[in-house]
Design a protein around this motif. Structure first.
Motif, PDB file in Angstrom:
ATOM      1  N   MET A 172       0.830  -1.200   0.000  1.00 11.93           N
ATOM      2  CA  MET A 172       0.000   0.000   0.000  1.00 11.93           C
ATOM      3  C   MET A 172       0.869   1.257   0.000  1.00 11.93           C
ATOM      4  O   MET A 172       0.513   2.267  -0.625  1.00 11.93           O
ATOM      5  CB  MET A 172      -0.947   0.002   1.200  1.00 11.93           C
ATOM      6  N   HIS A 173       1.991   1.207   0.676  1.00 13.16           N
ATOM      7  CA  HIS A 173       2.918   2.348   0.662  1.00 13.16           C
ATOM      8  C   HIS A 173       3.329   2.671  -0.771  1.00 13.16           C
ATOM      9  O   HIS A 173       3.337   3.844  -1.180  1.00 13.16           O
ATOM     10  CB  HIS A 173       4.145   2.015   1.517  1.00 13.16           C
ATOM     11  N   ARG A 174       3.647   1.625  -1.526  1.00 15.40           N
ATOM     12  CA  ARG A 174       4.076   1.844  -2.918  1.00 15.40           C
ATOM     13  C   ARG A 174       2.918   2.325  -3.785  1.00 15.40           C
ATOM     14  O   ARG A 174       3.106   3.169  -4.671  1.00 15.40           O
ATOM     15  CB  ARG A 174       4.688   0.551  -3.476  1.00 15.40           C
ATOM     16  N   LEU A 175       1.719   1.815  -3.537  1.00 16.97           N
ATOM     17  CA  LEU A 175       0.549   2.275  -4.291  1.00 16.97           C
ATOM     18  C   LEU A 175       0.246   3.736  -3.973  1.00 16.97           C
ATOM     19  O   LEU A 175      -0.055   4.532  -4.866  1.00 16.97           O
ATOM     20  CB  LEU A 175      -0.664   1.403  -3.959  1.00 16.97           C
ATOM     21  N   ALA A 176       0.314   4.077  -2.693  1.00 22.10           N
ATOM     22  CA  ALA A 176       0.029   5.459  -2.282  1.00 22.10           C
ATOM     23  C   ALA A 176       1.065   6.425  -2.851  1.00 22.10           C
ATOM     24  O   ALA A 176       0.745   7.569  -3.186  1.00 22.10           O
ATOM     25  CB  ALA A 176      -0.011   5.548  -0.758  1.00 22.10           C
ATOM     26  N   LYS A 177       2.299   5.976  -2.960  1.00 20.92           N
ATOM     27  CA  LYS A 177       3.364   6.814  -3.523  1.00 20.92           C
ATOM     28  C   LYS A 177       3.048   7.175  -4.970  1.00 20.92           C
ATOM     29  O   LYS A 177       3.357   8.281  -5.436  1.00 20.92           O
ATOM     30  CB  LYS A 177       4.687   6.069  -3.435  1.00 20.92           C
ATOM     31  N   SER A 208      -3.453   1.010   6.399  1.00 22.61           N
ATOM     32  CA  SER A 208      -3.227   2.396   6.822  1.00 22.61           C
ATOM     33  C   SER A 208      -2.057   3.039   6.111  1.00 22.61           C
ATOM     34  O   SER A 208      -1.873   4.266   6.196  1.00 22.61           O
ATOM     35  CB  SER A 208      -3.018   2.454   8.337  1.00 22.61           C
ATOM     36  N   GLU A 209      -1.261   2.259   5.407  1.00 21.35           N
ATOM     37  CA  GLU A 209      -0.187   2.837   4.603  1.00 21.35           C
ATOM     38  C   GLU A 209      -0.736   3.752   3.506  1.00 21.35           C
ATOM     39  O   GLU A 209       0.013   4.533   2.913  1.00 21.35           O
ATOM     40  CB  GLU A 209       0.662   1.728   3.976  1.00 21.35           C
ATOM     41  N   ILE A 210      -2.042   3.676   3.256  1.00 20.49           N
ATOM     42  CA  ILE A 210      -2.664   4.558   2.260  1.00 20.49           C
ATOM     43  C   ILE A 210      -2.520   6.024   2.666  1.00 20.49           C
ATOM     44  O   ILE A 210      -2.563   6.930   1.831  1.00 20.49           O
ATOM     45  CB  ILE A 210      -4.157   4.206   2.052  1.00 20.49           C
ATOM     46  N   PHE A 211      -2.292   6.276   3.974  1.00 24.05           N
ATOM     47  CA  PHE A 211      -2.160   7.645   4.462  1.00 24.05           C
ATOM     48  C   PHE A 211      -0.736   8.193   4.330  1.00 24.05           C
ATOM     49  O   PHE A 211      -0.501   9.357   4.639  1.00 24.05           O
ATOM     50  CB  PHE A 211      -2.559   7.719   5.945  1.00 24.05           C
ATOM     51  N   ASP A 212       0.204   7.388   3.876  1.00 26.47           N
ATOM     52  CA  ASP A 212       1.621   7.775   3.929  1.00 26.47           C
ATOM     53  C   ASP A 212       1.939   9.047   3.144  1.00 26.47           C
ATOM     54  O   ASP A 212       2.876   9.762   3.496  1.00 26.47           O
ATOM     55  CB  ASP A 212       2.501   6.619   3.430  1.00 26.47           C
ATOM     56  N   TYR A 213       1.196   9.304   2.072  1.00 28.11           N
ATOM     57  CA  TYR A 213       1.493  10.475   1.242  1.00 28.11           C
ATOM     58  C   TYR A 213       0.331  11.473   1.248  1.00 28.11           C
ATOM     59  O   TYR A 213       0.193  12.283   0.336  1.00 28.11           O
ATOM     60  CB  TYR A 213       1.828  10.039  -0.183  1.00 28.11           C
ATOM     61  N   LEU A 214      -0.469  11.423   2.295  1.00 22.20           N
ATOM     62  CA  LEU A 214      -1.630  12.302   2.400  1.00 22.20           C
ATOM     63  C   LEU A 214      -1.181  13.715   2.771  1.00 22.20           C
ATOM     64  O   LEU A 214      -0.366  13.907   3.669  1.00 22.20           O
ATOM     65  CB  LEU A 214      -2.575  11.754   3.467  1.00 22.20           C
ATOM     66  N   GLU A 215      -1.725  14.700   2.063  1.00 27.75           N
ATOM     67  CA  GLU A 215      -1.427  16.102   2.348  1.00 27.75           C
ATOM     68  C   GLU A 215      -2.428  16.654   3.366  1.00 27.75           C
ATOM     69  O   GLU A 215      -3.547  16.153   3.480  1.00 27.75           O
ATOM     70  CB  GLU A 215      -1.482  16.929   1.054  1.00 27.75           C
ATOM     71  N   PRO A 216      -2.057  17.703   4.102  1.00 30.01           N
ATOM     72  CA  PRO A 216      -2.917  18.229   5.176  1.00 30.01           C
ATOM     73  C   PRO A 216      -4.303  18.665   4.730  1.00 30.01           C
ATOM     74  O   PRO A 216      -5.252  18.621   5.512  1.00 30.01           O
ATOM     75  CB  PRO A 216      -2.112  19.430   5.709  1.00 30.01           C
ATOM     76  N   GLU A 234      -7.118  10.568  14.209  1.00 32.19           N
ATOM     77  CA  GLU A 234      -6.480  11.688  13.525  1.00 32.19           C
ATOM     78  C   GLU A 234      -5.267  11.181  12.767  1.00 32.19           C
ATOM     79  O   GLU A 234      -4.512  10.342  13.264  1.00 32.19           O
ATOM     80  CB  GLU A 234      -6.052  12.757  14.534  1.00 32.19           C
ATOM     81  N   VAL A 235      -5.089  11.669  11.549  1.00 27.44           N
ATOM     82  CA  VAL A 235      -3.923  11.326  10.738  1.00 27.44           C
ATOM     83  C   VAL A 235      -3.359  12.619  10.151  1.00 27.44           C
ATOM     84  O   VAL A 235      -4.041  13.300   9.383  1.00 27.44           O
ATOM     85  CB  VAL A 235      -4.284  10.354   9.598  1.00 27.44           C
ATOM     86  N   LYS A 236      -2.149  12.977  10.546  1.00 32.21           N
ATOM     87  CA  LYS A 236      -1.494  14.190  10.029  1.00 32.21           C
ATOM     88  C   LYS A 236      -2.381  15.420  10.187  1.00 32.21           C
ATOM     89  O   LYS A 236      -2.453  16.284   9.310  1.00 32.21           O
ATOM     90  CB  LYS A 236      -1.109  14.000   8.559  1.00 32.21           C
TER      91      LYS A 236
END
Length: 461
Positions: A172-177, A208-216, A234-236
């Motif tokens: 998921m980290h790689r997909l989110a990237k 939850s790795e889907i949130f790794d590249y989430l902007e504020p 809460e996430v970021k």
């Protein structure tokens, strides 16, 4: 495609450009990995598969008008420019990531153990009331499918809805990237892909790795009735929008209309709407609430959200109702896990005439796979369906669970084709039939056999 010149593509995938220098500024019109989909001006990315190596089709795609190709090989006398890379698969991801960085449209990323595709279809239907939407086609939700989906986005698209599926940590980290979703939606944390993720807590961590590249300034939409997802507060700095009982978005006055769909009242912070969901199964109320949440995150009017929910459709292999030869077939054989099996059996119970479940093995369930199959059989018997047909090694436990519970005719076969022959002998006009199994069982062949033989079945009373 915006800024997709051969120069930029070469830089994005850390490749070596080989060809005439005056063509390095050529902008491609599309990028595909299937040689049959190549059009004039496209970039062809050859992948090595179990049955074929895409490199073998490079001469063919050049004849079709490809502007350029990627290659892990050194190509002699290549008629078009090519970019040599160490791995075409990795290059595909890097090119998609670069292309995504050039886009300003909102992208909705959907993941979860169950319901990703049906929720994606509902969300796309809602967003299409306001935007020109691109959505994931079929099951293109993995590390090959997602970048290909991103590369399908064109200038006319105003929003994209992408499905993101995983089976291990880091995926998921790689997909989110690549996708950098502006809205992250998780449907639930169920019991699937346990071979690698082991527990539901492991699944939650991986999803939850889907949130790794989430902007504020982005949004999170979560199923608030899921005990694992409800722990995310809460996430970021982003507070999730929850849907489900007792949450910001909830539904009541739910009326099950059988195979005709479901009616419900959906309540949101912006007001309430009455919806007629044209897809059977009460679980689709959750899909509708999720779609409402995404619509609100993008500032849509409730009237448009309502219209989108009411115009939603299924895709082949997903609760797709087929009337054929006096039979009503519920084609839900795209994939399966214990939660979706139960949901489909709930839908089957609304059928007319005899209710027949044709089930098969569920994959990637880990060390408890036999018990989980047994429990599905028990559930099928408790739903008081007429008959259970099943095939596959693990489905023997499903048959055992149904037989020991009682109240249902049980037919078990090791071989799917033999089961299909017996099924066709058993079916008669007026039956409602559910067909469902994990993808590797190839149960669409069962659906096709039923459709092909339905003229013979019609007339049996």
């Amino acid at each position: 495609m915006k800024n997709m010149t051969l120069k930029h593509i070469t830089e994005a995938c850390h490749g070596t450009y080989i060809g005439q220098e005056n063509k390095i500024q050529t902008e491609i019109k599309g990028a595909v990995t299937d040689s049959r989909q190549v059009e004039d001006g496209f970039l062809f990315i050859p992948l090595k598969g179990a049955r074929a190596d895409g490199h073998d089709f490079i001469p063919d795609v050049i004849q079709k008008g490809a502007s350029a190709v990627l290659s892990e090989r050194c190509l002699s006398d290549c008629a078009v420019p090519y970019i040599q890379v160490e791995s075409c698969e990795q290059a595909l991801k890097e090119i998609a990531e670069y292309y995504r960085s050039q886009l300003s449209i909102p992208i909705v990323g959907i993941t979860g153990s169950v319901g990703k595709t049906s929720t994606k279809e509902m969300i796309a239907s809602v967003l299409s009331q306001k935007y020109h939407v691109l959505k994931t086609a079929g099951n293109f939700n993995n590390e090959i499918g997602l970048p290909l989906t991103l590369l399908r986005i064109r200038q006319e698209h105003q929003a994209a809805v992408v499905e993101m599926g995983i089976s291990d940590f880091g995926e998921m980290h790689r997909l989110a990237k690549m996708a950098r979703p502006n809205i992250c939606l998780i449907t639930n944390i169920g019991i699937c892909h346990l071979e690698n993720l082991k527990t539901r807590d492991g699944i939650l961590k991986a999803k939850s790795e889907i949130f790794d590249y989430l902007e504020p300034e982005c949004h999170i939409v979560l199923n608030g009735e899921d005990d694992k997802l409800s722990t995310i507060q809460e996430v970021k700095g982003i507070h999730p929008l929850f849907y489900g009982a007792g949450r910001e978005i909830y539904a009541d006055q739910i009326q099950n209309c059988g195979l005709k769909g479901v009616k419900a009242s959906i309540h949101t912070p912006e007001g309430s709407i009455e919806v007629d969901i044209p897809i059977p199964g009460e679980h689709n109320v959750y899909n509708a609430m999720a779609a409402a949440g995404v619509g609100l995150a993008l500032g849509m009017e409730l009237s448009d959200i309502q219209a989108g929910i009411q115009q939603a459709e299924t895709i082949g292999g997903r609760s797709n109702l087929i009337e054929s030869g006096g039979l009503l077939v519920l084609d839900d054989c795209y994939n399966a896990n214990p939660v979706s099996m139960r949901a489909s059996l709930d839908v089957l119970c609304n059928g007319q005439g005899r209710t027949v479940a044709v089930l098969g093995d569920m994959g990637e369930l880990g060390e408890n796979e036999k018990q989980l199959h047994y429990e599905v059989g028990v559930y099928a018997a408790h739903k008081q369906i007429t008959a259970l047909f099943c095939a596959g090694d693990l489905s023997e436990q499903m048959a055992q669970g149904a037989e020991e519970t009682g109240g249902v005719e049980v037919f078990y076969f090791k071989d799917r084709d033999i089961m299909t022959e017996r099924l066709l002998e058993y079916l008669k006009e007026g039956d409602t039939v559910l067909v469902k199994a994990s993808h590797f069982m190839e149960y669409p062949q069962v659906v096709e056999a039923i459709k092909e033989k339905s003229s013979y079945i019609s007339g049996r009373k």
